[in-house]
Design a protein around this motif. Structure first.
Motif, mmCIF file in Angstrom:
data_model
loop_
_atom_site.group_PDB
_atom_site.id
_atom_site.type_symbol
_atom_site.label_atom_id
_atom_site.label_comp_id
_atom_site.label_asym_id
_atom_site.label_seq_id
_atom_site.Cartn_x
_atom_site.Cartn_y
_atom_site.Cartn_z
ATOM 1 N N TRP A 38 0.204 3.445 21.419
ATOM 2 C CA TRP A 38 -0.964 3.538 20.547
ATOM 3 C C TRP A 38 -0.916 4.794 19.690
ATOM 4 O O TRP A 38 -1.390 4.786 18.547
ATOM 5 N N CYS A 39 -0.346 5.853 20.232
ATOM 6 C CA CYS A 39 -0.178 7.067 19.419
ATOM 7 C C CYS A 39 0.812 6.825 18.276
ATOM 8 O O CYS A 39 0.599 7.262 17.139
ATOM 9 N N TRP A 40 1.914 6.121 18.611
ATOM 10 C CA TRP A 40 2.870 5.774 17.557
ATOM 11 C C TRP A 40 2.215 4.880 16.511
ATOM 12 O O TRP A 40 2.372 5.093 15.301
ATOM 13 N N LEU A 41 1.430 3.895 16.962
ATOM 14 C CA LEU A 41 0.784 2.948 16.059
ATOM 15 C C LEU A 41 -0.219 3.648 15.144
ATOM 16 O O LEU A 41 -0.391 3.257 13.980
ATOM 17 N N ALA A 42 -0.859 4.714 15.662
ATOM 18 C CA ALA A 42 -1.825 5.444 14.839
ATOM 19 C C ALA A 42 -1.138 6.252 13.745
ATOM 20 O O ALA A 42 -1.724 6.511 12.687
ATOM 21 N N CYS A 43 0.113 6.676 13.995
ATOM 22 C CA CYS A 43 0.831 7.501 13.012
ATOM 23 C C CYS A 43 1.423 6.682 11.865
ATOM 24 O O CYS A 43 1.525 7.161 10.737
ATOM 25 N N VAL A 44 1.826 5.447 12.175
ATOM 26 C CA VAL A 44 2.524 4.621 11.166
ATOM 27 C C VAL A 44 1.686 4.410 9.899
ATOM 28 O O VAL A 44 2.183 4.619 8.784
ATOM 29 N N PRO A 45 0.388 4.015 9.985
ATOM 30 C CA PRO A 45 -0.387 3.806 8.758
ATOM 31 C C PRO A 45 -0.604 5.086 7.950
ATOM 32 O O PRO A 45 -0.797 5.016 6.739
ATOM 33 N N VAL A 46 -0.590 6.258 8.613
ATOM 34 C CA VAL A 46 -0.830 7.509 7.891
ATOM 35 C C VAL A 46 0.257 7.730 6.841
ATOM 36 O O VAL A 46 -0.018 7.937 5.656
ATOM 37 N N SER A 47 1.518 7.680 7.287
ATOM 38 C CA SER A 47 2.610 7.850 6.335
ATOM 39 C C SER A 47 2.656 6.681 5.363
ATOM 40 O O SER A 47 2.962 6.852 4.170
ATOM 41 N N GLY A 48 2.332 5.485 5.840
ATOM 42 C CA GLY A 48 2.359 4.307 4.974
ATOM 43 C C GLY A 48 1.361 4.406 3.832
ATOM 44 O O GLY A 48 1.681 4.102 2.684
ATOM 45 N N VAL A 49 0.139 4.838 4.147
ATOM 46 C CA VAL A 49 -0.897 4.972 3.114
ATOM 47 C C VAL A 49 -0.495 6.022 2.084
ATOM 48 O O VAL A 49 -0.636 5.820 0.867
ATOM 49 N N LEU A 50 0.010 7.161 2.552
ATOM 50 C CA LEU A 50 0.407 8.235 1.633
ATOM 51 C C LEU A 50 1.517 7.759 0.681
ATOM 52 O O LEU A 50 1.467 8.005 -0.525
ATOM 53 N N LEU A 51 2.506 7.070 1.228
ATOM 54 C CA LEU A 51 3.603 6.583 0.389
ATOM 55 C C LEU A 51 3.126 5.467 -0.552
ATOM 56 O O LEU A 51 3.608 5.360 -1.692
ATOM 57 N N SER A 52 2.198 4.660 -0.108
ATOM 58 C CA SER A 52 1.639 3.619 -0.979
ATOM 59 C C SER A 52 0.907 4.235 -2.167
ATOM 60 O O SER A 52 0.992 3.740 -3.301
ATOM 61 N N LEU A 53 0.174 5.323 -1.916
ATOM 62 C CA LEU A 53 -0.539 5.998 -2.997
ATOM 63 C C LEU A 53 0.430 6.613 -3.998
ATOM 64 O O LEU A 53 0.149 6.657 -5.204
ATOM 65 N N VAL A 54 1.574 7.089 -3.492
ATOM 66 C CA VAL A 54 2.608 7.600 -4.408
ATOM 67 C C VAL A 54 3.109 6.475 -5.306
ATOM 68 O O VAL A 54 3.258 6.638 -6.527
ATOM 69 N N LEU A 55 3.334 5.310 -4.714
ATOM 70 C CA LEU A 55 3.806 4.156 -5.489
ATOM 71 C C LEU A 55 2.748 3.712 -6.491
ATOM 72 O O LEU A 55 3.066 3.398 -7.650
ATOM 73 N N GLN A 56 1.511 3.712 -6.063
ATOM 74 C CA GLN A 56 0.421 3.321 -6.965
ATOM 75 C C GLN A 56 0.319 4.282 -8.147
ATOM 76 O O GLN A 56 0.139 3.863 -9.297
ATOM 77 N N ALA A 57 0.427 5.586 -7.865
ATOM 78 C CA ALA A 57 0.356 6.578 -8.936
ATOM 79 C C ALA A 57 1.486 6.383 -9.943
ATOM 80 O O ALA A 57 1.294 6.524 -11.154
ATOM 81 N N ALA A 58 2.674 6.045 -9.448
ATOM 82 C CA ALA A 58 3.808 5.825 -10.349
ATOM 83 C C ALA A 58 3.592 4.587 -11.216
ATOM 84 O O ALA A 58 3.892 4.595 -12.414
ATOM 85 N N VAL A 59 3.069 3.506 -10.620
ATOM 86 C CA VAL A 59 2.793 2.289 -11.389
ATOM 87 C C VAL A 59 1.752 2.586 -12.478
ATOM 88 O O VAL A 59 1.876 2.148 -13.624
ATOM 89 N N THR A 60 0.728 3.363 -12.124
ATOM 90 C CA THR A 60 -0.318 3.711 -13.091
ATOM 91 C C THR A 60 0.246 4.555 -14.232
ATOM 92 O O THR A 60 -0.077 4.336 -15.400
ATOM 93 N N ARG A 61 1.090 5.518 -13.883
ATOM 94 C CA ARG A 61 1.634 6.413 -14.906
ATOM 95 C C ARG A 61 2.506 5.667 -15.902
ATOM 96 O O ARG A 61 2.542 6.016 -17.091
ATOM 97 N N LEU A 62 3.222 4.646 -15.449
ATOM 98 C CA LEU A 62 4.128 3.891 -16.325
ATOM 99 C C LEU A 62 3.489 2.600 -16.834
ATOM 100 O O LEU A 62 4.190 1.722 -17.339
#
Length: 356
Positions: A38-62
């Motif tokens: 459960w500790c591992w499962l709680a960590c996975v979405p944290v990095s996932g959300v941050l990286l998704s926001l990076v991808l979203q920002a790049a799509v918006t910029r271009l």
């Protein structure tokens, strides 16, 4: 791109992913997993959300680039995001097992590769969602821009039509002014200029407003009649009937003056003052009916209502109200009439309506 929608969808997608991982863990482990899971499962979405926001920002910029041009530049970032999340997932997995004293997992490259095959699809779905949001936003912006452009063109057309009316009336006035000066009637010429300046000032005040109260339109007619009285050395017989409850009804600026001018030109002046003009406002089934009628049948050798002014009035009504307004003309033994029907707004409630 609507950033808020992208964030909400990203959070929802990663929570759903965590839920799927939890279900898989419970099913394949034949029971409830230990705390490290459960500790591992709680960590996975944290990095996932941050990286998704990076991808979203790049799509918006271009966003301004074409789809192909955008993804030629986004492809390397997309691969980096996928590998980063696959590595983070495996790292969290190894770390949590180690912290809870569970046998470590060997094969970092193998673990990252397996994770990458999963996350490439997950981030591809997110990228598609971001593209759909961006496309929806672009469509909404284009629709707003198109509507604003249509409104600007419509306003420019209405203003251009309205501005055609002043030169139409001024031509006759300056001809009269010239005649007065040439005949030595300087006092009358000076009075005509004074009345003309009053009329033009009334026209220019609030000139940007497409609609004005009916009482202001009547004031313009009265200013015009004052000019005619000086120019012709007699006061035209024009009667104005406007109920008090319709005085604030919204009408297009200079919508009645050219009709009165037509009636004077084709009916009253040829009859040497024997004819009269009546301007009338009334309610008609929830609409405003404006009528300009003359009694100049005997003297109207030129067909009344076929001049430039009437044509401009008809086009202005079409530009402002479309099918909601109409202009009709009629001739009978007593004279010629023009009737305008348009939406009624701004007027006081019909007497008795509030009581009902």
């Amino acid at each position: 791109m609507n950033r808020r929608h992208g964030i909400v969808i990203t959070l929802g997608l990663w929570l759903a992913t965590a839920g799927a991982f939890a279900t898989i863990g419970i099913v394949f482990r034949n029971g409830f997993p230990g705390p490290w899971f459960w500790c591992w499962l709680a960590c996975v979405p944290v990095s996932g959300v941050l990286l998704s926001l990076v991808l979203q920002a790049a799509v918006t910029r271009l966003e301004a680039r074409s789809l192909a041009g955008r993804w030629l530049r986004l492809a390397p970032l997309f691969l980096v995001v996928v590998l980063a999340q696959a590595g983070a997932d495996h790292g969290f997995y190894v770390l949590m097992r180690a912290l809870f004293g569970i046998k470590p997992v060997e094969g970092f490259i193998r673990g990252v590769s397996l994770n990458a095959t999963l996350y490439v699809w997950l981030f591809a779905i997110q990228a598609l969602v971001f593209e759909l949001i961006a496309a929806s936003d672009r469509a909404a912006r284009n629709a707003r821009n198109a509507e604003e452009a249509r409104e600007a063109a419509r306003a420019a057309r209405i203003e251009a039509l309205r501005n055609e009316l002043n030169p139409h009336m001024l031509f006759n006035t300056f001809n009269g002014l010239s005649s007065l000066v040439l005949s030595g009637r300087n006092a009358e010429a000076e009075a005509l200029l004074e009345r003309l300046s009053t009329y033009m000032r009334a026209c220019l005040e609030g000139g940007d407003a497409a609609l004005i109260p009916l009482t202001d339109e009547i004031a313009l007619i009265e200013a015009y009649l004052a000019i005619e009285a000086v120019r012709l050395a007699r006061t035209p017989d024009v009667r104005i009937e406007c109920p008090h409850d319709l005085s604030e009804a919204a009408v297009p600026r200079l919508i009645l003056q050219p009709l009165v001018e037509n009636a004077l030109k084709y009916a009253v002046h040829p009859s040497r003052g024997a004819a009269s003009v009546t301007v009338r406002a009334a309610r008609d089934a929830g609409r405003l009916r404006l009528t300009v009628e003359d009694t100049g049948a005997a003297g109207a050798s030129v067909p009344s209502g076929t001049g430039r002014g009437l044509s401009i009035v008809r086009r202005r009504l079409d530009a402002l109200f479309g099918a909601a307004a109409s202009l009709t003309t009629a001739r009978d033994g007593s004279g010629f009439s023009v009737e305008i029907l348009l939406p009624l707004s701004g007027a006081d409630p019909e007497p008795g309506a509030q009581a009902a």
